[in-house]
Scaffold this active site. Structure first.
Site, PDB file in Angstrom:
ATOM      1  CG  ASP A  13      -1.495   1.127   1.355  1.00 29.62           C
ATOM      2  OD1 ASP A  13      -2.497   1.475   0.417  1.00 29.62           O
ATOM      3  OD2 ASP A  13      -1.750   1.920   2.344  1.00 29.62           O
ATOM      4  CG  ASP A  15      -1.889   7.817   0.632  1.00 25.30           C
ATOM      5  OD1 ASP A  15      -0.898   8.615   0.606  1.00 25.30           O
ATOM      6  OD2 ASP A  15      -2.449   7.445  -0.196  1.00 25.30           O
ATOM      7  CB  THR A 106      -2.210   3.329  -3.872  1.00 25.59           C
ATOM      8  OG1 THR A 106      -2.776   4.513  -3.331  1.00 25.59           O
ATOM      9  CG2 THR A 106      -1.879   3.638  -5.413  1.00 25.59           C
ATOM     10  CB  SER A 107      -7.386   3.295  -1.935  1.00 21.70           C
ATOM     11  OG  SER A 107      -7.263   2.102  -1.631  1.00 21.70           O
ATOM     12  CE  LYS A 138      -5.298  -1.259  -1.086  1.00 20.34           C
ATOM     13  NZ  LYS A 138      -4.113  -0.368  -0.673  1.00 20.34           N
ATOM     14  CG  ASP A 163      -1.552   2.466   6.674  1.00 20.20           C
ATOM     15  OD1 ASP A 163      -2.255   3.544   7.132  1.00 20.20           O
ATOM     16  OD2 ASP A 163      -2.061   2.204   5.390  1.00 20.20           O
TER      17      ASP A 163
END
Length: 221
Positions: A13, A15, A106-107, A138, A163
């Site tokens: 991931d 961030d 990543t989102s 996600k 995270d």
């Protein structure tokens, strides 16, 4: 920590996992939340780890188009990169990995992801899955499954670094092993997964087939 286990690839991931963009993201989302009359304190924890369009859609605000609002938020976030920093040890750890054996998943939209990686001094991966690449974000596992497929490996043979609860759930659902990065956590997270606050203590070795083993750094404090 995964003693002796070999992984075909690492899926990270972005961030909160390889960089810390919380301050910048929360500045932008705070402005947006006030404009829509939301309780900022209770709303902000919900923005992390998910695509903006899905965060907004979950609110079911009358007359609000999640796609339009997400585009506006992207422009605002792209213009605010102040204070974005790497997670301790992340840049060096990523640089130590074989290029074909890791990806960012990543989102965030690709445009924003590239800007944040540059701002934090994080190497851009050879392969990245971003918000535009999947229909379901996600906690659905689609992004990690796609990343594994693009790397030519099985998700069950990968290690996911995450995270946020949505990302952890996505990693679990993909069948991958999960490592929780706690560097940005204000409160301790209850998890059954291995957890680290920094990459400084992690090293790697590769076998003859390119599979990766995590090894503790001998000179780590």
């Amino acid at each position: 920590m995964f003693a002796g286990r070999k992984f075909a690839a690492f899926l990270f991931d972005m961030d909160g996992t390889v960089l810390n963009s919380i301050a910048a993201a929360e500045r932008v989302w705070t402005t947006w939340a006030y404009r829509h009359g939301l309780d900022v304190a209770s709303f902000l924890p919900t923005i992390h780890g998910r695509r903006a369009r899905e965060t907004i859609a979950a609110l079911k605000l009358p007359g609000v188009d999640p796609i339009v609002e997400a585009e506006a938020l992207l422009k605002a976030e792209a213009a605010d990169l102040e204070g974005i920093v790497p997670i301790p040890g992340a840049a060096a750890f990523l640089k130590s990995l074989p290029l074909e054996r890791w990806a960012i998943v990543t989102s965030a939209p690709r445009e924003l992801a590239l800007l944040r990686l540059q701002a934090a001094g994080i190497p851009v991966p050879a392969m990245m899955v971003s918000a535009e690449d999947v229909t379901r974000g996600k906690p659905a596992p689609d992004c990690f499954l796609l990343a594994a497929k693009r790397l030519g490996v099985e998700a069950r043979d990968c290690l996911v670094f995450e995270d946020a609860p949505a990302g952890i759930a996505a990693g679990e659902a993909s069948g991958a092993a999960v490592m929780v990065i706690s560097a940005t956590h204000v409160h301790a997270m209850q998890t059954s997964h291995a957890s680290i606050a920094s990459y400084d203590a992690l090293g790697i070795a590769t076998d003859d087939n390119g599979w990766i083993v995590i090894e503790p750094q001998r000179d780590a404090a």
